[in-house]
Design an enzyme around this catalytic site. Structure first.
Site, PDB file in Angstrom:
ATOM      1  CE  LYS A 121      -2.208  -1.230   3.800  1.00 56.07           C
ATOM      2  NZ  LYS A 121      -1.837  -2.648   3.961  1.00 56.07           N
ATOM      3  CB  THR A 122       3.606   2.405   2.205  1.00 56.97           C
ATOM      4  OG1 THR A 122       2.861   2.251   3.414  1.00 56.97           O
ATOM      5  CG2 THR A 122       4.498   3.631   2.314  1.00 56.97           C
ATOM      6  CD  GLU A 165      -0.304   2.971   3.551  1.00 54.94           C
ATOM      7  OE1 GLU A 165      -0.043   2.040   4.338  1.00 54.94           O
ATOM      8  OE2 GLU A 165       0.538   3.824   3.189  1.00 54.94           O
TER       9      GLU A 165
END
Length: 461
Positions: A121-122, A165
């Site tokens: 995600k990051t 995110e």
């Protein structure tokens, strides 16, 4: 473009303001004109960056830190009910707002892209933020890690796009209403909150159901959990990406080029080739997810593809910390077996004949209980590993669950593993193992990242 703030967020007090997710929301609120205050367990460069924006940041938690005129108290799921500032908020009748509700409020009125998945995600959120900024789109963004300088995990931009995110760990991603949602993968994790894959699927189905009418779900065509989720999702436009032959955005080739990759995709009947400036197939696929999401939002793919090369990494995601005595030290946030495997395979592809040494710190007792054997198997991809005790984070110990579970599994897989229970001794142990030309990875989601500079110091002696 700056939609107005709800009254509850005009004078917010953040408990744990220095955390990755909390600090980003606090930063955007400060940039939008809110009077931000908060507290954190220890001072940090992130706290200092918030002070530079005009925020009041207290060190330590105490009831006196909460101003009587605070419009709300913002918390994450990690904040315990007996926190003195939270207790004081109840006494004063100040409303408590979960960070996910605060983030949802910041996205209201904009065009959100929410990036979800068990891992990646990051990186993917960062890729979108950097590439859209490179194109002059001036996005707002909230990321779970710093891009470069402390406090660079979030920004209030003048454009209409908000990239966020979306955290599934506590189901907080159910609060968002994205125009485009990305699901990179779906695996069992966060065992304190999810008892089974069925619960995970149900949670992601709810998230997909939050996509606004006319919006798009961008989802992996390669990962088994993502494919199963695709079968379960109804009533939303779906765009798949990956190496699978039936992917809507199909990856035709990923060619390693040292610490970069050249990626060729087939999108809308035409081939696009672009560079990803970080190593590894999984990072290349993250970039393709970002490309597909941007295209779904109307950003021309032929413009976004070359702009993705502007992303050169985020802190703790295979971040080079330095070199001493011919040995490079690299920091990896990987803490789930899939992430560990992906980062080690990426480093193996980039390292050639160099030895790879890992200093691994398990994260959470519950994760170690469920996935410790798989973590041990992943460490077998390194030439040698040092394993620390479990970093507890928000959890209490579980009887019988220690890092020995990982060590035993690693040795059973043929790995060379050393247990070190004194964290302060670990840098010397690793430095003593290293030879010129080696790559050392500090790996884990806890404070193992702090040991990288100490290893470099030991190596330079």
């Amino acid at each position: 473009m700056a939609p107005g703030l709800p009254a509850s967020l005009e004078r917010p007090h953040f408990i744990g303001i220095g955390g990755a997710g909390m600090s980003g929301i606090a930063k955007i609120l400060a940039q939008r004109g809110a009077k931000v205050a908060g507290s954190d367990a220890k001072d940090s460069e992130t706290a200092q960056a918030l002070r530079a924006l005009g925020a009041t940041v207290h060190i330590g938690h105490a009831a006196a830190h909460l101003a009587d005129d605070a419009s709300s108290v913002v918390v994450s799921s990690a904040i315990r009910a007996d926190n003195p500032e939270l207790v004081r908020a109840a006494e004063l009748g100040i409303p408590v707002v979960h960070r996910s509700d605060a983030l949802a409020a910041l996205m209201d009125g904009l065009r959100p892209i929410a990036v979800a998945g068990t891992h990646g995600k990051t990186t993917t959120t960062s890729m979108l933020a950097v590439s859209l900024a490179t194109l002059g789109r001036e996005p707002s963004y909230a990321i779970g890690g710093d891009l470069d300088a402390p406090g660079s995990n979030a920004l209030h931009g003048a454009g209409e796009i908000f990239v966020a995110e979306a955290d599934e760990s506590d189901r907080s991603f159910h609060k968002y209403a994205p125009e485009v949602a990305i699901v990179l993968n779906v695996e069992l994790d966060h065992h304190a909150n999810y008892a089974s894959m069925e619960e995970i699927y149900d949670s992601f189905v709810t998230f997909a159901g939050r996509i606004v009418p006319g919006g798009t779900l961008v989802i992996s065509a390669d990962q088994d959990g993502a494919r199963e989720l695709t079968r379960r999702v109804e009533g939303v436009r779906v765009v798949t990406y990956g190496e699978a032959v039936d992917a809507d955005v199909r990856v035709l080739a990923v060619v390693p080029q040292g610490l970069k990759s050249e990626v060729t995709v087939l999108l809308d009947g035409r081939e696009l080739t672009f560079t990803v400036s970080v190593p590894g197939r999984h990072y290349a696929l993250n970039a393709v997810a970002a490309l597909a999401a941007g295209a779904a939002l109307g950003v021309p793919a032929e413009e976004l593809a070359p702009a993705l090369a502007a992303y050169t990494g985020v802190k703790r995601r295979l971040q080079l910390k330095g070199e001493a005595a011919g040995t490079q030290v690299i920091d990896s946030y990987a803490h789930h077996p899939t992430e560990m495997t992906a980062d080690l395979e990426a480093m193996r592809a980039a390292a050639g004949d160099a030895r790879i040494l890992v200093l691994f710190q398990p994260h959470l007792f519950s994760r170690t209980q469920e996935l410790g054997r798989e973590m041990g198997a992943a460490l077998a991809l390194a030439d040698a590993s040092v394993v620390l005790d479990i970093y507890p984070a928000r959890e209490d110990p579980i009887p019988g669950i220690t890092s020995e579970l990982i060590i035993d599994a690693a040795r059973a897989a043929g790995a060379d593993v050393t247990a070190v229970h004194d964290k302060q001794a670990a840098p010397g142990v690793v430095a003593g193992m290293a030879r010129p030309g080696d790559l050392v990875l500090t790996m884990g989601a806890g404070d193992v990242t702090d040991l990288g500079p100490l290893i470099l110091d030991q190596l330079s002696r």
